[in-house]
Scaffold this motif. Structure first.
Motif, PDB file in Angstrom:
ATOM      1  N   LEU A 170       4.922   6.850 -31.300  1.00  0.00           N
ATOM      2  CA  LEU A 170       6.185   7.153 -30.633  1.00  0.00           C
ATOM      3  C   LEU A 170       5.963   8.009 -29.384  1.00  0.00           C
ATOM      4  N   ALA A 171       5.070   9.001 -29.492  1.00  0.00           N
ATOM      5  CA  ALA A 171       4.814   9.878 -28.334  1.00  0.00           C
ATOM      6  C   ALA A 171       4.151   9.090 -27.200  1.00  0.00           C
ATOM      7  N   ALA A 172       3.173   8.244 -27.532  1.00  0.00           N
ATOM      8  CA  ALA A 172       2.490   7.466 -26.489  1.00  0.00           C
ATOM      9  C   ALA A 172       3.470   6.469 -25.868  1.00  0.00           C
ATOM     10  N   ASN A 173       4.322   5.861 -26.694  1.00  0.00           N
ATOM     11  CA  ASN A 173       5.297   4.900 -26.184  1.00  0.00           C
ATOM     12  C   ASN A 173       6.244   5.542 -25.173  1.00  0.00           C
ATOM     13  N   ARG A 174       6.770   6.715 -25.533  1.00  0.00           N
ATOM     14  CA  ARG A 174       7.685   7.441 -24.626  1.00  0.00           C
ATOM     15  C   ARG A 174       7.001   7.721 -23.297  1.00  0.00           C
ATOM     16  N   TYR A 175       5.772   8.212 -23.384  1.00  0.00           N
ATOM     17  CA  TYR A 175       5.016   8.574 -22.170  1.00  0.00           C
ATOM     18  C   TYR A 175       4.800   7.330 -21.288  1.00  0.00           C
ATOM     19  N   ILE A 176       4.322   6.239 -21.892  1.00  0.00           N
ATOM     20  CA  ILE A 176       3.984   5.036 -21.102  1.00  0.00           C
ATOM     21  C   ILE A 176       5.232   4.478 -20.412  1.00  0.00           C
ATOM     22  N   LEU A 177       6.326   4.362 -21.179  1.00  0.00           N
ATOM     23  CA  LEU A 177       7.551   3.787 -20.594  1.00  0.00           C
ATOM     24  C   LEU A 177       8.069   4.668 -19.464  1.00  0.00           C
ATOM     25  N   GLU A 178       8.050   5.977 -19.671  1.00  0.00           N
ATOM     26  CA  GLU A 178       8.557   6.880 -18.633  1.00  0.00           C
ATOM     27  C   GLU A 178       7.723   6.762 -17.358  1.00  0.00           C
ATOM     28  N   LYS A 179       6.403   6.757 -17.516  1.00  0.00           N
ATOM     29  CA  LYS A 179       5.512   6.696 -16.337  1.00  0.00           C
ATOM     30  C   LYS A 179       5.639   5.351 -15.613  1.00  0.00           C
ATOM     31  N   LEU A 180       5.649   4.247 -16.370  1.00  0.00           N
ATOM     32  CA  LEU A 180       5.709   2.930 -15.714  1.00  0.00           C
ATOM     33  C   LEU A 180       7.072   2.708 -15.064  1.00  0.00           C
ATOM     34  N   GLN A 181       8.144   3.088 -15.798  1.00  0.00           N
ATOM     35  CA  GLN A 181       9.487   2.809 -15.272  1.00  0.00           C
ATOM     36  C   GLN A 181       9.785   3.638 -14.021  1.00  0.00           C
ATOM     37  N   ALA A 182       9.088   4.772 -13.857  1.00  0.00           N
ATOM     38  CA  ALA A 182       9.296   5.589 -12.655  1.00  0.00           C
ATOM     39  C   ALA A 182       8.736   4.879 -11.419  1.00  0.00           C
ATOM     40  N   VAL A 183       7.767   3.974 -11.634  1.00  0.00           N
ATOM     41  CA  VAL A 183       7.129   3.299 -10.493  1.00  0.00           C
ATOM     42  C   VAL A 183       7.587   1.842 -10.385  1.00  0.00           C
ATOM     43  N   PHE A 184       7.727   1.182 -11.538  1.00  0.00           N
ATOM     44  CA  PHE A 184       8.024  -0.253 -11.549  1.00  0.00           C
ATOM     45  C   PHE A 184       9.468  -0.450 -12.005  1.00  0.00           C
ATOM     46  N   ASP A 185      10.326  -0.663 -11.016  1.00  0.00           N
ATOM     47  CA  ASP A 185      11.781  -0.716 -11.191  1.00  0.00           C
ATOM     48  C   ASP A 185      12.193  -1.677 -12.311  1.00  0.00           C
ATOM     49  N   PRO A 186      12.890  -1.176 -13.346  1.00  0.00           N
ATOM     50  CA  PRO A 186      13.338  -2.057 -14.431  1.00  0.00           C
ATOM     51  C   PRO A 186      14.265  -3.194 -13.966  1.00  0.00           C
ATOM     52  N   GLN A 187      14.793  -3.108 -12.748  1.00  0.00           N
ATOM     53  CA  GLN A 187      15.567  -4.238 -12.200  1.00  0.00           C
ATOM     54  C   GLN A 187      14.645  -5.434 -11.931  1.00  0.00           C
ATOM     55  N   VAL A 188      13.388  -5.140 -11.622  1.00  0.00           N
ATOM     56  CA  VAL A 188      12.427  -6.199 -11.279  1.00  0.00           C
ATOM     57  C   VAL A 188      11.503  -6.496 -12.458  1.00  0.00           C
ATOM     58  N   PHE A 189      11.108  -5.448 -13.169  1.00  0.00           N
ATOM     59  CA  PHE A 189      10.132  -5.576 -14.260  1.00  0.00           C
ATOM     60  C   PHE A 189      10.826  -5.373 -15.615  1.00  0.00           C
ATOM     61  N   ALA A 190      10.634  -6.317 -16.526  1.00  0.00           N
ATOM     62  CA  ALA A 190      11.148  -6.127 -17.896  1.00  0.00           C
ATOM     63  C   ALA A 190      10.067  -5.426 -18.721  1.00  0.00           C
ATOM     64  N   TYR A 191      10.488  -4.848 -19.831  1.00  0.00           N
ATOM     65  CA  TYR A 191       9.564  -4.066 -20.665  1.00  0.00           C
ATOM     66  C   TYR A 191       9.643  -4.542 -22.113  1.00  0.00           C
ATOM     67  N   LEU A 192       8.496  -4.956 -22.651  1.00  0.00           N
ATOM     68  CA  LEU A 192       8.422  -5.402 -24.046  1.00  0.00           C
ATOM     69  C   LEU A 192       7.392  -4.522 -24.752  1.00  0.00           C
ATOM     70  N   SER A 193       7.913  -3.557 -25.530  1.00  0.00           N
ATOM     71  CA  SER A 193       7.016  -2.620 -26.194  1.00  0.00           C
ATOM     72  C   SER A 193       7.207  -2.707 -27.699  1.00  0.00           C
ATOM     73  N   GLU A 194       6.104  -2.584 -28.431  1.00  0.00           N
ATOM     74  CA  GLU A 194       6.174  -2.676 -29.893  1.00  0.00           C
ATOM     75  C   GLU A 194       7.241  -1.739 -30.462  1.00  0.00           C
ATOM     76  N   GLU A 195       7.350  -0.550 -29.923  1.00  0.00           N
ATOM     77  CA  GLU A 195       8.225   0.439 -30.546  1.00  0.00           C
ATOM     78  C   GLU A 195       9.696   0.295 -30.176  1.00  0.00           C
ATOM     79  N   THR A 196      10.005  -0.383 -29.046  1.00  0.00           N
ATOM     80  CA  THR A 196      11.409  -0.401 -28.610  1.00  0.00           C
ATOM     81  C   THR A 196      12.009  -1.797 -28.495  1.00  0.00           C
TER      82      THR A 196
END
Ligand SMILES: Nc1ncnc2c1ncn2[C@@H]1O[C@H](COP(=O)(O)O)[C@@H](OP(=O)(O)O)[C@H]1O
Ligand SMILES: [Mg+2]
Length: 282
Positions: free
Chosen positions: A45-71
């Protein structure tokens, strides 16, 4: 114009090292949040939160979708189906091995374009290594000191010289029968798909066989490891030799998968299919 995969990969490598540090720290002390066949820990859970926060700050969720095991279960299907660019993330692969402290666990991040990986990072914090690959850019390994080198799979072709790696914890009777009759008799058990593929690109093994049973591996188990292997010269396919498709409605990867150094891939795929037919006939 093709996006700058090397530039994207540099960002993901930095996120990968950050997540690796979280996992290594948590490995000293963690909580099991969910037990059973698909355990979840405070580290996932901690690694998932960190990765999503860091990636989403750079790679706009309007353009990039996110498929993560935890969410992924809390996100609507429309948020990713039909999208060109999808990040596929496994914050902690090999959770059972993480809990059992074997050191064989990994973190996977892949960027996929229309269901196929184009940038990948696999970190193995238990071994202090991070693997990265970009489409047509090769596979690289680096350590915490920043030493970086390109990797290539083995060129072994003789069955008697090959070593196959498989799961320690996801094995049913049908899979055990397949491995008992498999023509490659040097067999090792390693936890996590990322660490198994790392063993192949480090030439400590030559193949990986995975077979679904009541449950199956998921997109996030394979997407990043696949590119790490193929960019090092290997092959990673279903037993029928077709390419793996990611970001479908069902994220389970049913059936058999062979990842190999590519030398006798077709022959071993055909053998696996023939053996399963025999096993299923009883
Ligand atoms: N037959 C199978 N059924 C369900 N999951 C499988 C599987 N084979 C592999 N996996 C998944 O692949 C990952 C590595 O498994 P293993 O260490 O046994 O090789 C695990 O991911 P997680 O640890 O992220 O859940 C596990 O869930
Ligand atoms: Mg996993």
């Amino acid at each position: 114009m093709e996006p700058n995969f090397e530039g994207i990969c540099a960002i993901v490598r930095s996120v990968g090292w950050g997540a690796a540090e979280i996992l290594a720290n948590q490995a000293q002390s963690f909580e099991v949040e969910k037990s059973g066949d698909s355990p979840v820990t405070s580290a996932d859970l901690a690694a998932n939160r960190y990765i999503l926060e860091k990636l989403q700050a750079v790679f706009d969720p309007q353009v990039f979708a996110y498929l993560s095991e935890e969410t992924y279960q809390s996100e609507p299907l429309e948020s990713r189906i039909g999208r060109d660019w999808v990040w596929i993330i496994d914050p902690l692969d090999g959770t059972k091995d993480f809990i059992n402290r074997t050191g064989e666990y990994a973190m996977h991040i892949a960027l996929t374009y229309r269901g196929r990986p184009v940038v990948a990072v696999v970190a193995c914090p238990g071994f202090g290594k991070l693997y990265s690959a970009t489409l047509r850019g090769g596979t690289w390994v680096e350590n915490q000191n920043g030493d970086r080198q390109r990797l290539q799979v083995s060129n072994k072709t003789e069955f008697s010289d090959l070593t196959v790696v498989a799961s320690r914890s996801h094995r049913d009777a049908r899979f055990n029968q397949l491995m008992d009759h498999f023509p490659v008799t040097q067999q090792k058990q390693i936890g996590s798909v990322g660490c198994k593929i790392a063993a192949i690109v480090e030439q400590k093994a030559d193949l990986y066989v995975s077979l679904s049973g009541k449950s199956a591996a998921k997109d996030w188990d394979f997407a990043a490891p696949e590119l790490i292997l193929t960019e090092a010269g290997g092959q990673f396919t279903y037993f029928d030799q077709s390419p793996i498709q990611y970001n479908r409605e069902d994220v389970s990867q049913w059936g058999g998968i062979l990842a190999s150094n590519g030398q006798v891939h077709g022959e071993l795929c055909q053998t696996a299919i023939a053996l399963l037919e025999e096993i299923d006939r009883g």
